[in-house]
Design a protein around this motif. Structure first.
Motif, PDB file in Angstrom:
ATOM      1  N   ASP A  19      18.246 -19.875  32.663  1.00 61.34           N
ATOM      2  CA  ASP A  19      18.683 -20.916  31.728  1.00 61.34           C
ATOM      3  C   ASP A  19      17.573 -21.236  30.729  1.00 61.34           C
ATOM      4  OD1 ASP A  19      19.744 -23.068  30.387  1.00 61.34           O
ATOM      5  OD2 ASP A  19      20.092 -24.288  32.179  1.00 61.34           O
ATOM      6  N   GLY A  20      17.586 -20.545  29.602  1.00 63.68           N
ATOM      7  CA  GLY A  20      16.580 -20.729  28.572  1.00 63.68           C
ATOM      8  C   GLY A  20      16.615 -22.109  27.945  1.00 63.68           C
ATOM      9  N   GLN A  21      17.790 -22.700  27.841  1.00 66.19           N
ATOM     10  CA  GLN A  21      17.899 -24.036  27.253  1.00 66.19           C
ATOM     11  C   GLN A  21      17.261 -25.089  28.151  1.00 66.19           C
ATOM     12  OE1 GLN A  21      18.754 -24.665  24.075  1.00 66.19           O
ATOM     13  NE2 GLN A  21      18.818 -22.436  24.017  1.00 66.19           N
ATOM     14  N   ASN A  22      17.342 -24.899  29.450  1.00 65.85           N
ATOM     15  CA  ASN A  22      16.671 -25.805  30.383  1.00 65.85           C
ATOM     16  C   ASN A  22      15.154 -25.692  30.214  1.00 65.85           C
ATOM     17  OD1 ASN A  22      16.508 -27.719  32.512  1.00 65.85           O
ATOM     18  ND2 ASN A  22      16.101 -26.057  33.948  1.00 65.85           N
ATOM     19  N   LEU A  23      14.663 -24.476  30.094  1.00 66.52           N
ATOM     20  CA  LEU A  23      13.235 -24.262  29.864  1.00 66.52           C
ATOM     21  C   LEU A  23      12.805 -24.924  28.557  1.00 66.52           C
ATOM     22  CD1 LEU A  23      10.567 -22.945  30.710  1.00 66.52           C
ATOM     23  CD2 LEU A  23      11.310 -20.892  29.472  1.00 66.52           C
ATOM     24  N   LYS A  24      13.616 -24.757  27.528  1.00 66.30           N
ATOM     25  CA  LYS A  24      13.310 -25.370  26.237  1.00 66.30           C
ATOM     26  C   LYS A  24      13.227 -26.894  26.362  1.00 66.30           C
ATOM     27  CE  LYS A  24      14.939 -25.645  21.507  1.00 66.30           C
ATOM     28  NZ  LYS A  24      15.989 -25.274  20.571  1.00 66.30           N
ATOM     29  N   SER A  25      14.133 -27.496  27.119  1.00 62.46           N
ATOM     30  CA  SER A  25      14.093 -28.953  27.289  1.00 62.46           C
ATOM     31  C   SER A  25      12.829 -29.388  28.042  1.00 62.46           C
ATOM     32  CB  SER A  25      15.352 -29.468  27.988  1.00 62.46           C
ATOM     33  OG  SER A  25      15.393 -29.051  29.326  1.00 62.46           O
ATOM     34  N   ILE A  26      12.353 -28.569  28.957  1.00 60.69           N
ATOM     35  CA  ILE A  26      11.094 -28.864  29.647  1.00 60.69           C
ATOM     36  C   ILE A  26       9.938 -28.788  28.658  1.00 60.69           C
ATOM     37  CG2 ILE A  26       9.462 -28.007  31.382  1.00 60.69           C
ATOM     38  CD1 ILE A  26      11.974 -27.122  33.007  1.00 60.69           C
ATOM     39  N   TYR A  27       9.933 -27.759  27.807  1.00 59.15           N
ATOM     40  CA  TYR A  27       8.889 -27.645  26.773  1.00 59.15           C
ATOM     41  C   TYR A  27       8.889 -28.867  25.862  1.00 59.15           C
ATOM     42  CZ  TYR A  27       8.272 -22.642  27.856  1.00 59.15           C
ATOM     43  OH  TYR A  27       8.014 -21.444  28.458  1.00 59.15           O
ATOM     44  N   ILE A  28      10.059 -29.337  25.506  1.00 60.70           N
ATOM     45  CA  ILE A  28      10.169 -30.510  24.640  1.00 60.70           C
ATOM     46  C   ILE A  28       9.573 -31.737  25.337  1.00 60.70           C
ATOM     47  CG2 ILE A  28      11.817 -32.140  23.595  1.00 60.70           C
ATOM     48  CD1 ILE A  28      13.565 -29.619  22.966  1.00 60.70           C
ATOM     49  N   LYS A  29       9.917 -31.934  26.613  1.00 62.90           N
ATOM     50  CA  LYS A  29       9.389 -33.077  27.367  1.00 62.90           C
ATOM     51  C   LYS A  29       7.867 -33.023  27.477  1.00 62.90           C
ATOM     52  CE  LYS A  29      13.479 -33.829  30.174  1.00 62.90           C
ATOM     53  NZ  LYS A  29      14.075 -33.655  31.504  1.00 62.90           N
ATOM     54  N   LEU A  30       7.319 -31.815  27.596  1.00 63.08           N
ATOM     55  CA  LEU A  30       5.875 -31.648  27.727  1.00 63.08           C
ATOM     56  C   LEU A  30       5.146 -31.627  26.381  1.00 63.08           C
ATOM     57  CD1 LEU A  30       5.774 -28.907  30.502  1.00 63.08           C
ATOM     58  CD2 LEU A  30       5.243 -31.344  30.750  1.00 63.08           C
ATOM     59  N   GLY A  31       5.916 -31.611  25.296  1.00 58.63           N
ATOM     60  CA  GLY A  31       5.309 -31.550  23.969  1.00 58.63           C
ATOM     61  C   GLY A  31       4.823 -30.153  23.601  1.00 58.63           C
ATOM     62  N   LEU A  32       5.420 -29.146  24.197  1.00 66.48           N
ATOM     63  CA  LEU A  32       4.994 -27.760  23.968  1.00 66.48           C
ATOM     64  C   LEU A  32       5.978 -26.937  23.137  1.00 66.48           C
ATOM     65  CD1 LEU A  32       3.724 -26.888  27.562  1.00 66.48           C
ATOM     66  CD2 LEU A  32       2.342 -27.416  25.550  1.00 66.48           C
TER      67      LEU A  32
END
Length: 135
Positions: A19-32
């Motif tokens: 799930d790439g979109q889930n990974l993307k949301s984690i990056y967003i939360k981390l500011g990455l």
């Protein structure tokens, strides 16, 4: 460069159900998210990874040349800056060691302030804390 190759390998072998979109949301939360967009550009443009292997599509085109230039010329955040080898610089011997982190690393991390602002702030803070406390 090794860490970037590790990311390329992970992208290349990831499962189709990933799930790439889930990974993307984690990056967003981390500011990455901006940094990972740059890394995805680098993987495709400079390392030849097929864009279809990325966990999600590249959102913005980014010129990766400055980052690759930094990697090849200075290694890990400037610790191995080639301009200062063999007496090319008049800097003290202490500068050549990792002891003088700020002088050596600061020019490299400040280039990334728009991509990873938290990292640019916390990396020097953690180094300063370690220096002051000896931990």
């Amino acid at each position: 460069l090794r860490q970037i190759c590790d990311v390329a390998r992970l992208c290349y072998v990831k499962d189709e159900s990933f799930d790439g979109q889930n990974l993307k949301s984690i990056y967003i939360k981390l500011g990455l998210e901006r940094w990972m967009n740059v890394i995805h550009n680098l993987l495709v443009k400079d390392l030849g990874l097929e864009e279809s292997k990325l966990p999600y599509i590249i959102e913005l085109d980014y010129d990766t040349h400055p980052i690759m230039n930094d990697i090849f010329n200075s290694g890990n955040f400037g610790f191995h800056e080639i301009r200062y080898r063999n007496g090319v610089s008049n800097l003290s011997d202490r500068y050549y060691k990792r002891d003088n982190v700020f002088k050596r690393v600061l020019p490299h991390i400040t280039k990334s302030i728009n991509l990873v602002p938290k990292e640019v702030f916390w990396y020097p803070m953690s180094k300063l804390y370690t220096k002051l406390t000896g931990n």
